[in-house]
Enzyme design. Structure first.
Site, PDB file in Angstrom:
ATOM      1  N   GLY A   1      -7.665   9.823   9.397  1.00 45.16           N
ATOM      2  CA  GLY A   1      -7.845   9.936  10.768  1.00 45.16           C
ATOM      3  C   GLY A   1      -8.983  11.144  10.921  1.00 45.16           C
TER       4      GLY A   1
ATOM      5  N   ALA B   1      -9.152   2.668   9.424  1.00 43.57           N
ATOM      6  CA  ALA B   1      -8.741   2.163  10.397  1.00 43.57           C
ATOM      7  C   ALA B   1      -9.144   3.071  11.775  1.00 43.57           C
ATOM      8  CB  ALA B   1      -7.156   2.472  10.286  1.00 43.57           C
ATOM      9  N   THR B   2      -8.698   4.150  11.855  1.00 42.33           N
ATOM     10  CA  THR B   2      -9.088   4.930  12.800  1.00 42.33           C
ATOM     11  C   THR B   2     -10.701   4.998  13.439  1.00 42.33           C
ATOM     12  OG1 THR B   2      -7.605   6.626  12.118  1.00 42.33           O
ATOM     13  CG2 THR B   2      -8.952   7.320  13.966  1.00 42.33           C
TER      14      THR B   2
ATOM     15  N   LYS C   1       1.030  -1.178   0.012  1.00 42.05           N
ATOM     16  CA  LYS C   1       0.030   0.050  -0.046  1.00 42.05           C
ATOM     17  C   LYS C   1       0.931   1.406  -0.006  1.00 42.05           C
ATOM     18  CE  LYS C   1      -3.450   2.688   2.070  1.00 42.05           C
ATOM     19  NZ  LYS C   1      -3.685   3.547   3.522  1.00 42.05           N
TER      20      LYS C   1
ATOM     21  N   ALA D   1      -9.367   6.150   3.637  1.00 44.92           N
ATOM     22  CA  ALA D   1      -9.176   7.587   4.789  1.00 44.92           C
ATOM     23  C   ALA D   1     -10.587   8.393   4.673  1.00 44.92           C
ATOM     24  CB  ALA D   1      -8.077   8.384   4.342  1.00 44.92           C
ATOM     25  N   GLY D   2     -10.639   8.870   5.717  1.00 47.65           N
ATOM     26  CA  GLY D   2     -11.769   9.826   6.152  1.00 47.65           C
ATOM     27  C   GLY D   2     -13.184   9.256   6.582  1.00 47.65           C
TER      28      GLY D   2
END
Lengths: 276, 66
Positions: A182, A230-231, A121, A208-209
């Site tokens: 994040g 993830a976050t 990645k 992301a986001g």
């Protein structure tokens, strides 16, 4: 009436009652010739402990999960690599923390050696404050990594032109951001994501986001092939419950996309027959 | 002689191998990669590759991230 004898399924994992089943077999995510049942790719950063991370990853149903590469710390407790291996989750090393193509190449080569995979990645960011991809370095790194035989999954801006260029140099997928890493801001430019999806000949993974389940579902409804997050899970108040929510949201969004939504209308359309 | 292991200067005996450096840092060499002066040393070469004066050895592993 004949009774059919159905043998017990071998070691099928216990599902919580009422949990929707993953689409089995019929609708796999295929990246670089490899099939995945789950369309949720997870990260591992930000979890309060390896134990909670493990429970969350298992609850998410993910089959592909990112890890970063850092210097060995003699007092590290437990190993994320072991965690992924014992749960049959494929590791996807990233180049997080790289600001130039040269950094990213070095990290990718080390990751290939450490994790015995040529999947990478690719993250090449411009600055620490936004962590937005640096498009010039990113494209350069992608082209060189493809030449070195890597299967490259680039984290990219929500820019249809850059996504096309990344595909042209041989990337196996494109991973446009919904919003900064994040941030939990969701998908800031759904129109651009649709443009990327329309033209892409490789899988599109929103990356992301994403902050909550409805945003993961929206990504799939827009036509993305998978969601990477993830976050949203690891820093949720209850990571395991949020992991389950994301699994269900991705499955629901995918099903809605395939089902074909009704057109939006300006005025009502009666769903009951008119009164005689 | 001195070498730099993961950013820290350390004294090691002459003819120290990459394998010995790795073992000094971790008992679990699975999932680990080594760069000697920024060049990857494949696992198969750890036992036969000796480090030299002022070499930079980076020993990396998978951690939570992304």
């Amino acid at each position: 009436m004949t009774s059919t004898h159905s043998p017990a399924l071998p070691d099928s994992p216990a599902e919580p009652a009422g949990a929707p089943r993953q689409a089995a077999g019929g609708d796999p995510l295929v990246i670089a010739g490899r099939s995945f049942t789950s369309r949720l790719i997870t990260g591992t950063g930000g979890a309060p402990s390896l134990r909670i991370l493990e429970d969350a990853l298992v609850a998410s149903g993910t089959e592909l999960t990112t890890v970063a590469l850092r210097r060995v710390s003699p007092d590290a407790e437990g190993s994320v690599w072991d965690l992924l291996r014992r749960n049959g989750i494929r590791p996807l090393p990233n180049t997080a923390g790289c600001f130039t193509a040269g950094d990213a190449l070095r990290t990718a080569r080390l990751a290939r050696e450490a994790l015995e995979t040529d999947w990478i990645k690719l993250e090449v960011v411009a600055d620490d404050r936004t962590l937005l991809p640096d498009p010039v370095e990113l494209l350069d790194a992608a082209e060189r990594l493809v030449d070195e035989g890597f299967t490259v999954l680039p984290y990219t801006n929500d820019d249809p032109v850059l996504a096309r260029r990344l595909e042209q140099v041989g990337c196996a997928a494109v991973m446009p951001l919904g919003a900064p890493i994040g941030s939990g801001l969701g998908i800031r430019n759904p129109h651009n994501i649709e443009l990327i999806v329309e033209q892409a000949g490789v899988p599109v993974v929103i990356d992301a986001g994403i902050g909550t389940a409805s945003e993961a579902a929206l990504a799939m409804e827009l036509g993305c092939d998978a969601v990477m997050l993830a976050t949203a899970v690891t820093r949720a108040q209850d990571p395991v419950l949020m992991a389950r929510a994301m699994r269900d949201a991705v499955a629901a969004g995918r099903a809605a996309r395939r089902a074909g939504r009704i057109p939006v209308r300006r005025y009502a359309q009666a769903s009951s027959p008119a009164v005689d | 002689m001195d070498v730099i292991i993961n950013g820290e200067r350390r004294a090691v005996s002459p003819r120290t191998t990459v394998e010995e450096v790795v073992r000094s840092l971790t008992r679990e060499p699975g999932g680990v990669a080594v760069a000697l002066n920024d060049e990857v040393v494949p696992k198969a070469g750890w036992a036969t590759t000796e480090v030299g004066e002022n070499d930079r050895i980076d020993v990396l592993t998978a951690v939570q991230g992304g």
